[in-house]
Design a protein around this motif. Structure first.
Motif, PDB file in Angstrom:
ATOM      1  N   TYR A  10       0.848  -1.194   0.000  1.00  0.00           N
ATOM      2  CA  TYR A  10       0.000   0.000   0.000  1.00  0.00           C
ATOM      3  C   TYR A  10       0.882   1.242   0.000  1.00  0.00           C
ATOM      4  O   TYR A  10       2.005   1.242   0.489  1.00  0.00           O
ATOM      5  CB  TYR A  10      -0.989   0.000   1.168  1.00  0.00           C
ATOM      6  CG  TYR A  10      -0.415   0.276   2.533  1.00  0.00           C
ATOM      7  CD1 TYR A  10      -0.294   1.578   3.014  1.00  0.00           C
ATOM      8  CD2 TYR A  10      -0.013  -0.774   3.360  1.00  0.00           C
ATOM      9  CE1 TYR A  10       0.214   1.828   4.269  1.00  0.00           C
ATOM     10  CE2 TYR A  10       0.501  -0.525   4.626  1.00  0.00           C
ATOM     11  CZ  TYR A  10       0.603   0.776   5.083  1.00  0.00           C
ATOM     12  OH  TYR A  10       1.116   1.028   6.329  1.00  0.00           O
ATOM     13  N   TYR A  20      -1.629  -1.572  -4.179  1.00  0.00           N
ATOM     14  CA  TYR A  20      -1.039  -1.694  -5.512  1.00  0.00           C
ATOM     15  C   TYR A  20      -0.336  -3.049  -5.629  1.00  0.00           C
ATOM     16  O   TYR A  20      -0.041  -3.697  -4.626  1.00  0.00           O
ATOM     17  CB  TYR A  20       0.014  -0.610  -5.756  1.00  0.00           C
ATOM     18  CG  TYR A  20      -0.482   0.814  -5.705  1.00  0.00           C
ATOM     19  CD1 TYR A  20      -0.657   1.552  -6.871  1.00  0.00           C
ATOM     20  CD2 TYR A  20      -0.739   1.446  -4.488  1.00  0.00           C
ATOM     21  CE1 TYR A  20      -1.084   2.872  -6.827  1.00  0.00           C
ATOM     22  CE2 TYR A  20      -1.173   2.754  -4.431  1.00  0.00           C
ATOM     23  CZ  TYR A  20      -1.338   3.467  -5.610  1.00  0.00           C
ATOM     24  OH  TYR A  20      -1.762   4.771  -5.554  1.00  0.00           O
ATOM     25  N   GLN A  29       3.383  -1.065 -12.118  1.00  0.00           N
ATOM     26  CA  GLN A  29       2.588  -0.793 -10.923  1.00  0.00           C
ATOM     27  C   GLN A  29       1.113  -0.677 -11.298  1.00  0.00           C
ATOM     28  O   GLN A  29       0.752   0.056 -12.225  1.00  0.00           O
ATOM     29  CB  GLN A  29       3.076   0.485 -10.249  1.00  0.00           C
ATOM     30  CG  GLN A  29       4.509   0.388  -9.739  1.00  0.00           C
ATOM     31  CD  GLN A  29       5.019   1.700  -9.164  1.00  0.00           C
ATOM     32  OE1 GLN A  29       4.308   2.691  -9.138  1.00  0.00           O
ATOM     33  NE2 GLN A  29       6.264   1.710  -8.713  1.00  0.00           N
ATOM     34  N   ARG A  31      -2.759  -0.044  -9.599  1.00  0.00           N
ATOM     35  CA  ARG A  31      -3.560   0.338  -8.429  1.00  0.00           C
ATOM     36  C   ARG A  31      -4.824  -0.524  -8.407  1.00  0.00           C
ATOM     37  O   ARG A  31      -5.546  -0.619  -9.403  1.00  0.00           O
ATOM     38  CB  ARG A  31      -3.926   1.821  -8.511  1.00  0.00           C
ATOM     39  CG  ARG A  31      -4.798   2.310  -7.364  1.00  0.00           C
ATOM     40  CD  ARG A  31      -4.983   3.812  -7.456  1.00  0.00           C
ATOM     41  NE  ARG A  31      -5.958   4.298  -6.500  1.00  0.00           N
ATOM     42  CZ  ARG A  31      -6.231   5.590  -6.295  1.00  0.00           C
ATOM     43  NH1 ARG A  31      -5.581   6.508  -6.988  1.00  0.00           N
ATOM     44  NH2 ARG A  31      -7.137   5.958  -5.419  1.00  0.00           N
TER      45      ARG A  31
END
Length: 219
Positions: A10, A20, A29, A31
């Motif tokens: 997080y 993430y 990455q 989310r």
């Protein structure tokens, strides 16, 4: 992740704690959450697909019971050096392992969960607690970890807390039953059976129980 290829974490990169995933090198990455609450403590699970093979997924804690998510409803601070019990009923069956509190001031909090006595409509046996002080930051939701505690949809429980600073937990107009009693934070540990002689009031309280669902028919 169990296959060693990804990391779940997080971050408040976007202004709020969200979950993430990324690869081991820090790239790609993604989310996974987007809401005003602080999303933390992801857990990896394996989900078997219809086709051969297994897919590895990050499991995200969800709200199982609690007060309003609208922080503007919380207009007053609950008292420091008091133990509070708020009556809540989960709308889903699951296991609670996080008690969230919204704080307007930085301070420390301890938290617990209790069974309810159906005859007296009062907190009874302690199910689990965290008697170690948890640091809370101001103007955000904060997480207090407790051992995983099974809860059933439609069954009444009591979330309990004790804080050292006025404003670590907030209250506002609402219909939840709230009980409280003087209890000095520094020396306090949640008893196996809830205290007697509690004062009764009715409020909405800035605390919620978060965890993971138990699917119907699962053990």
């Amino acid at each position: 992740s169990p296959d060693g290829n990804r990391i779940a974490y997080y971050s408040n990169t976007d202004g709020n704690d969200e979950i993430y995933t990324m690869n081991l090198e820090g790239g790609n990455q993604v989310r996974l959450t987007k809401n005003k609450d602080a999303d933390q403590t992801p857990l990896w699970i394996s989900a078997t697909l219809k086709s051969p093979g297994t897919k590895i997924l990050p499991l995200i804690p969800i709200k199982l019971c609690g007060g309003s998510d609208n922080i503007t409803n919380f207009k007053y601070a609950s008292g420091e050096d008091n133990v509070h019990y708020v009556k809540l009923t989960p709308n889903k069956s699951g296991t609670i392992n996080i008690i969230k509190v919204y704080s307007s001031k930085a301070g420390k909090v301890k938290a617990a969960i209790y069974e309810s006595d159906a005859k007296t409509d009062l907190p009874a046996k302690k199910l689990n607690s965290n008697d170690s002080p948890t640091e809370c930051a101001a103007n955000q939701w904060n997480n207090v970890s407790i051992p995983s505690t099974p809860v059933k949809s439609g069954t009444t429980y009591w979330l309990a807390f004790n804080s050292d600073t006025l404003g670590v937990v907030l209250i506002g107009p609402g219909k939840s039953k709230l009980l409280y009693k003087k209890a000095v934070f520094e020396d306090y540990a949640f008893p196996d059976t809830a205290e007697t002689g509690l004062t009764t009031s009715t409020w909405d309280v800035s605390t919620s129980g978060y965890g993971f669902l138990i699917e119907p028919g699962s053990k």
